[in-house]
Each structure stands twice: as C-alpha cells, then as structure tokens.
Design a protein around this motif. Structure first.
Motif, PDB file in Angstrom:
ATOM      1  N   TYR A  45       0.831  -1.212   0.000  1.00 24.11           N
ATOM      2  CA  TYR A  45       0.000   0.000   0.000  1.00 24.11           C
ATOM      3  C   TYR A  45       0.863   1.259   0.000  1.00 24.11           C
ATOM      4  O   TYR A  45       0.500   2.265  -0.606  1.00 24.11           O
ATOM      5  CB  TYR A  45      -0.976  -0.010   1.186  1.00 24.11           C
ATOM      6  CG  TYR A  45      -2.095  -0.998   0.979  1.00 24.11           C
ATOM      7  CD1 TYR A  45      -3.019  -0.805  -0.044  1.00 24.11           C
ATOM      8  CD2 TYR A  45      -2.232  -2.134   1.764  1.00 24.11           C
ATOM      9  CE1 TYR A  45      -4.045  -1.711  -0.273  1.00 24.11           C
ATOM     10  CE2 TYR A  45      -3.254  -3.049   1.554  1.00 24.11           C
ATOM     11  CZ  TYR A  45      -4.154  -2.836   0.538  1.00 24.11           C
ATOM     12  OH  TYR A  45      -5.162  -3.727   0.310  1.00 24.11           O
ATOM     13  N   GLN A  46       2.012   1.197   0.676  1.00 20.26           N
ATOM     14  CA  GLN A  46       2.899   2.356   0.669  1.00 20.26           C
ATOM     15  C   GLN A  46       3.374   2.638  -0.752  1.00 20.26           C
ATOM     16  O   GLN A  46       3.435   3.787  -1.183  1.00 20.26           O
ATOM     17  CB  GLN A  46       4.100   2.120   1.595  1.00 20.26           C
ATOM     18  CG  GLN A  46       4.979   3.347   1.745  1.00 20.26           C
ATOM     19  CD  GLN A  46       4.235   4.514   2.386  1.00 20.26           C
ATOM     20  OE1 GLN A  46       3.726   4.402   3.502  1.00 20.26           O
ATOM     21  NE2 GLN A  46       4.133   5.630   1.673  1.00 20.26           N
ATOM     22  N   SER A  61       5.686  -8.519 -10.082  1.00 18.63           N
ATOM     23  CA  SER A  61       4.710  -9.378 -10.759  1.00 18.63           C
ATOM     24  C   SER A  61       3.353  -8.689 -10.897  1.00 18.63           C
ATOM     25  O   SER A  61       2.455  -9.205 -11.572  1.00 18.63           O
ATOM     26  CB  SER A  61       4.569 -10.704 -10.007  1.00 18.63           C
ATOM     27  OG  SER A  61       4.207 -10.482  -8.669  1.00 18.63           O
ATOM     28  N   PHE A  62       3.195  -7.545 -10.237  1.00 19.47           N
ATOM     29  CA  PHE A  62       1.939  -6.803 -10.346  1.00 19.47           C
ATOM     30  C   PHE A  62       2.077  -5.667 -11.362  1.00 19.47           C
ATOM     31  O   PHE A  62       3.152  -5.100 -11.520  1.00 19.47           O
ATOM     32  CB  PHE A  62       1.563  -6.164  -9.001  1.00 19.47           C
ATOM     33  CG  PHE A  62       1.131  -7.137  -7.937  1.00 19.47           C
ATOM     34  CD1 PHE A  62       0.254  -8.165  -8.221  1.00 19.47           C
ATOM     35  CD2 PHE A  62       1.589  -7.001  -6.640  1.00 19.47           C
ATOM     36  CE1 PHE A  62      -0.163  -9.056  -7.237  1.00 19.47           C
ATOM     37  CE2 PHE A  62       1.183  -7.884  -5.640  1.00 19.47           C
ATOM     38  CZ  PHE A  62       0.306  -8.919  -5.935  1.00 19.47           C
ATOM     39  N   ALA A  82      -4.265  -5.753  -4.945  1.00 19.02           N
ATOM     40  CA  ALA A  82      -4.760  -5.658  -3.565  1.00 19.02           C
ATOM     41  C   ALA A  82      -5.674  -6.842  -3.247  1.00 19.02           C
ATOM     42  O   ALA A  82      -5.628  -7.398  -2.146  1.00 19.02           O
ATOM     43  CB  ALA A  82      -5.503  -4.338  -3.370  1.00 19.02           C
ATOM     44  N   ARG A  83      -6.477  -7.232  -4.227  1.00 22.15           N
ATOM     45  CA  ARG A  83      -7.375  -8.377  -4.022  1.00 22.15           C
ATOM     46  C   ARG A  83      -6.571  -9.640  -3.722  1.00 22.15           C
ATOM     47  O   ARG A  83      -6.900 -10.390  -2.793  1.00 22.15           O
ATOM     48  CB  ARG A  83      -8.237  -8.574  -5.278  1.00 22.15           C
ATOM     49  CG  ARG A  83      -9.151  -9.796  -5.194  1.00 22.15           C
ATOM     50  CD  ARG A  83     -10.002  -9.934  -6.436  1.00 22.15           C
ATOM     51  NE  ARG A  83      -9.203 -10.096  -7.652  1.00 22.15           N
ATOM     52  CZ  ARG A  83      -9.698 -10.211  -8.883  1.00 22.15           C
ATOM     53  NH1 ARG A  83     -11.002 -10.174  -9.053  1.00 22.15           N
ATOM     54  NH2 ARG A  83      -8.912 -10.359  -9.922  1.00 22.15           N
ATOM     55  N   ALA A 139     -13.155  -7.612   0.919  1.00 22.56           N
ATOM     56  CA  ALA A 139     -14.456  -7.409   0.270  1.00 22.56           C
ATOM     57  C   ALA A 139     -14.493  -6.075  -0.451  1.00 22.56           C
ATOM     58  O   ALA A 139     -15.003  -5.967  -1.571  1.00 22.56           O
ATOM     59  CB  ALA A 139     -15.573  -7.489   1.313  1.00 22.56           C
ATOM     60  N   PHE A 140     -13.918  -5.063   0.180  1.00 23.83           N
ATOM     61  CA  PHE A 140     -13.905  -3.734  -0.440  1.00 23.83           C
ATOM     62  C   PHE A 140     -13.130  -3.746  -1.754  1.00 23.83           C
ATOM     63  O   PHE A 140     -13.634  -3.298  -2.794  1.00 23.83           O
ATOM     64  CB  PHE A 140     -13.310  -2.698   0.522  1.00 23.83           C
ATOM     65  CG  PHE A 140     -12.996  -1.385  -0.143  1.00 23.83           C
ATOM     66  CD1 PHE A 140     -14.020  -0.509  -0.486  1.00 23.83           C
ATOM     67  CD2 PHE A 140     -11.694  -1.037  -0.465  1.00 23.83           C
ATOM     68  CE1 PHE A 140     -13.744   0.698  -1.129  1.00 23.83           C
ATOM     69  CE2 PHE A 140     -11.404   0.160  -1.104  1.00 23.83           C
ATOM     70  CZ  PHE A 140     -12.430   1.027  -1.442  1.00 23.83           C
ATOM     71  N   VAL A 141     -11.902  -4.256  -1.731  1.00 25.04           N
ATOM     72  CA  VAL A 141     -11.104  -4.191  -2.961  1.00 25.04           C
ATOM     73  C   VAL A 141     -11.694  -5.120  -4.034  1.00 25.04           C
ATOM     74  O   VAL A 141     -11.647  -4.799  -5.227  1.00 25.04           O
ATOM     75  CB  VAL A 141      -9.601  -4.497  -2.713  1.00 25.04           C
ATOM     76  CG1 VAL A 141      -8.993  -3.446  -1.788  1.00 25.04           C
ATOM     77  CG2 VAL A 141      -9.363  -5.884  -2.182  1.00 25.04           C
TER      78      VAL A 141
END
Lengths: 292, 239
Positions: free
Chosen positions: B77-78, B132-133, B145-146, B184-186
């Motif tokens: 996230y950073q 890899s993202f 993030a998921r 659930a949010f992402v």
C-alpha cells in the motif's frame, strides 16, 4: 442412536478436515463442558477492564451462532420476497441473494455441528424485523422491507453484530481445532458481508466506511439497545498477554502521513484497524430486538 | 517508497550487489562468507545460496508469520500511495491511505508484540518484490490488492486454530475481520458484487458458506514471489 453405529461413525470421523458428516469425539465429550476462557467485559480505553469468569460451553456457542444465522437468513429471505423495485438495481438484488445464500449455508453448518454432536436443537425463534415484537410495541424500523436504505441500515447492524459476536465466542471453542476453524471461517464471511453492505450504503450517500470507523455516521440512537452493537468499537487500547498495553498513543511509528495526523486522527485509524468482540449477552440482546 | 534495506554491516554491503540477496539474517551469514570471494560474474552462479527468513515455532512463530504478512501488505500500500495510478479517483486515494495506515498499524503492532522475537529484530528488513503486479493502472492496483487481501484472510483463517494463547487468538481475530473487510472492499472495486464470490467463499460441499483457510505452508508458497528470501515456516505448529 444405536451404540455400535455411533462407534462406527466416530471411528470414521476425521478431525483434521472439514468433514462434518459424523459425530465427533471431542465434540461429544466436551460440547457441554464449561469453558475455562476468560471473557473481557466491554472494552473501552484505559485501564484493562476487570475480567469476569464465563462458563459458556461450546454448545452454548453453537446455539448462539445458529440463532444469529437463522435471524440473518430469515431477514434476507423476507427481503428477497420484495420486487426488484425495492432493491433498485439487479446488482443490489444479486448481492442480497449472495448474502442470503451464505446465511442459509451457515444455518446448515451449525445445525449439522449441533446434531452431529448429540445436542437437541431448539425450535427456531419467531422474527419481526420491524422491531415491533409482532405488533405489541412501536416499530423501530417500520419501513424495513419497503425502504431499501432502512433495510441496509438494519443489515449493517446485523452483520456488524455478527462479526463482533463470532469474535467474542472464538475463545470458547479454542480447545477444538475443527469448531474454531469453522467459526473463524464464518466470521470472515460475515465481515465480507458487513463490508459490502457498508459499501452499498456509501454509494447511496451514507457517511460510512467499509470498515467500522469512528467517522461513520451513527445508525443507532445513543443509549438504545441497538447502540450496544457499536459500543466499544471506538476502542484503540490493545493489550498483549500480561496486561501489556500496546503503546499506540506515543511510541509506535504509525503516524507516517505527510503532514502527520493529529493524535485523535491516528487513534481513530487504530480503532479502525481492530474490530472488537461483543459478549454473548450483548449479542443476544441486540438479536432480541428482532425476536418475539 | 518500499521498506528500506537497512544494514550497516560489511556483509550486507557485499550482498546488496546481488539483487536476490535482500534479507540479511543470521542464517545468511554462512552463505555470505562463501560468496564473499566469488563476486566475479564470469564464474558460473554459485551453488544455491538463497537467504532464509526463519519464522520460528509456537505462538511466536505464528506472530512472525502474521508480522511478515502485514509487512508485505503495508509495503504494497505504501508503494501505491507513493505513486497513485493516473486513473485513481479521490475516493480511491482516500481508501488506499486508510488501507496503508491500517496495515502499518498491524505491522507495528506485531513488531511491538514480538520485540526481540521478531525474525528481523536485528535491524534488518525486507525489500519486497512487487514486479509481478501491474501497478500503473487502477485496475491493476485493485487486482493486486485483491490477491494480497484474500491471501491475508485465508492465512488468518488457517492460523487461528494453531494459536495456543487465548489473548493472542483474540487479538488476531480482531485483525482478521478487518482484513476480510478490506478484501471485500477491494474485490468490489475490481468487480462489483464479488465481495464474497465462490472463489473465496465455497458454495457447495461441506465447506459451503465458509471462507477460505490456508495453512502457513500454503500461504508461504503463495507469497514466495514477493519475498526475496526463502521463508522457513517448517517449525510453525501444524495442529
């Protein structure tokens, strides 16, 4: 049950997997024994509250879980009898269908665990989601099945309460790997539901995050029974074993925003980062709003 | 910004040249000494010398495991917060700052709880590999993030029964549901309505209605590509 048949079923039960077709030895032996865990009273801030001995059994835990799931299942089942116009969009309706299906599956899980452990099932309670106790008192949510926003508020109340209730009960089934894993796997599904309901509400204009936040606009009236569902959630004080308070307030390098947040703002984030448990009595009290 | 590789030791400076050598721990020291004399790149690669990151045993091992997962999430996230994709909305940005802060709080919580038992308490830390993202678009960031959040939920669900101490179980449960809310949010941002889809919540069989649970060894395999070291989780409890 025939004793030899019971022995045969016990022998074929695998406690390492999620096989719940047969009665389980540990469940049979220990389901009705009092737990030894210590139940924390309502968490607020400092200091660590005095702990009270609790004598809940695993059977009590499963029965509470079953009632909460029956409550949620019936709530969504009744909503799904409404026309599409109630939900507004097919996406909304589909989400409620998904949640209802899970609640129904949870009812099946806890029913199976109780039955297979030799417990006697209680009759399912009667539910009134307007909160009028079947017309014997003023309704708390008279338009719950005609106003989608009211429905979502009640849904959020039930889901957030469910998450807290499971969290409060986990320690009473800690002695049994199978029961504990089943409970925590239901627990996180309830949290996913709660998050989604909150996201739906936010998309409809409500001030609410997908996680429980002190910045959420309250959905309950202060001092009411329903408000107990959120009491203590603003807690930021966490204690490690030995009553060791985690020094979020002044020691840990958690305030990394530029510019740094105020102390109140960073502690609000700490409160968001930890969901708090709810004791069985309070969870039952909240559920009882909808039971007559 | 990613987690800094911090070490002022001679060994670490030697190691830093080798990108696959980002973790400097006691278990690395011996292989480092072997390597010190063979920096000549014309030589064939030395025998396998992957650094290791040893989580330990018992509840401490499980806390180290959770600590590693939270470090991973916080670093992710950073990285996003440091360079938001161009198509991120104001709401996306606010959510990711919240997510970053929650994971940093979890990370520091575990670091404090572990104290000198932290696997990296010697002052070293990991630079995670998120190559890899695809993190330049909103869709790519949410998909990443998921993956990380679902892994976290499954990890906590699989670890709960392995914990011996009740206080520790209680604390991990407080974090586990927040991770599930994140997940659930992402997921909803990637695909509306997928908050609890059948790839994470089983829809049939004995596990119908139950969220995914993974053992530490399964999770370690899933996160291996982000961690430039061999994670040694073999001493963690298994039941």
């Amino acid at each position: 049950m025939d004793f030899l048949k019971l022995l045969a079923r016990l022998a074929e039960t695998n406690t390492q997997t999620l096989t719940v077709t047969g009665p389980r030895r540990t469940a049979l032996r220990r389901l009705a024994q009092a737990g030894t865990a210590v139940l924390p009273a309502v968490l607020t801030a400092l200091p660590q509250p005095a702990a009270a001995r609790d004598s809940r059994t695993a059977q009590d835990v499963l029965k509470l879980a079953l009632v909460l799931e029956q409550l949620e299942n019936e709530f969504y089942t009744q909503a799904l009898k409404q026309p599409l116009s109630f939900f507004g969009t097919t996406e909304n309706q589909a989400a409620i269908q998904t949640i209802q299906r899970h609640e129904q599956q949870h009812v099946a899980v806890f029913t199976r665990l109780l039955v297979n452990s030799g417990a006697t099932l209680d009759a399912a309670p009667r539910f009134d989601f307007t909160g009028s106790k079947n017309g014997t008192q003023a309704a708390l949510y008279p338009d719950v099945f005609t106003n989608f926003d009211t429905f979502l508020r009640v849904a959020q109340l039930l889901e957030d309460t469910g998450v807290r209730a499971y969290k409060g009960q986990a320690e009473y089934v800690q002695f049994d790997n199978f029961l504990l894993e089943s409970a925590v796997r239901v627990h996180s599904v309830e949290a996913r539901h709660a998050s989604h309901i909150r996201t739906m509400r936010r998309q409809r204009g409500a001030t609410v995050k997908s996680w429980v936040s002190p910045s959420d606009a309250p959905i309950t009236t202060a001092g009411s029974v329903a408000a107990k569902a959120y009491a203590g959630e603003e807690n930021y004080a966490q204690y490690l074993a030995g009553n060791n308070l985690v020094p979020f307030v002044d020691n840990l390098p958690i305030n990394i925003a530029t510019p740094p947040l105020s102390q109140a703002a960073i502690l609000a984030k700490v409160a968001e980062a930890f969901d708090e448990p709810l004791d069985a009595l309070t969870a039952t009290e909240v559920a009882s709003l909808f039971i007559y | 910004m990613s987690e800094p590789l911090f070490s002022d030791s001679f060994l670490a400076r030697t190691l830093r040249r080798r990108s696959f050598f980002r973790v400097v721990g006691a278990t690395v020291a011996t292989s480092t000494l072997l390597l010190a004399g063979c920096n000549d790149n014309t030589n064939p690669d030395p025998a396998p010398t992957t650094a290791s990151l040893t989580l330990g045993s018992g509840d401490n091992g499980l806390l180290n495991y959770a600590y590693l997962l939270e470090q991973l999430e916080a670093a992710f996230y950073q990285k996003v917060v440091d360079a938001f994709p161009a198509d991120f909305t104001a709401e996306d940005k606010a959510a990711f700052v919240d997510l970053r802060d929650h994971e940093v709080i979890h990370r520091e919580f575990f670091r404090y709880a572990l104290g000198t038992n932290a696997y990296d308490s010697g002052g070293t830390s990991i630079t995670f590999d998120f190559s890899s993202f695809a993190l330049t678009t909103r869709a790519g960031v949410y998909a990443a993030a998921r993956t990380l959040e679902d892994t976290g939920v499954a990890a906590y669900n699989g670890a709960a029964k392995l914990i011996a101490d009740t206080t520790t179980l209680r604390l991990l449960a407080k974090i586990a549901s927040v991770e599930a809310r994140h997940a659930a949010f992402v997921r909803d941002q990637v695909q509306p309505g997928s908050f609890a889809a059948s790839d994470v919540v089983a829809d049939s069989g004995d596990a119908a209605g139950l969220d995914t649970a993974k053992t530490p060894l399964e999770v370690v395999e899933l996160i291996a590509k982000f961690v430039p070291a061999t994670i040694v989780a073999t001493s963690l409890p298994t039941s």
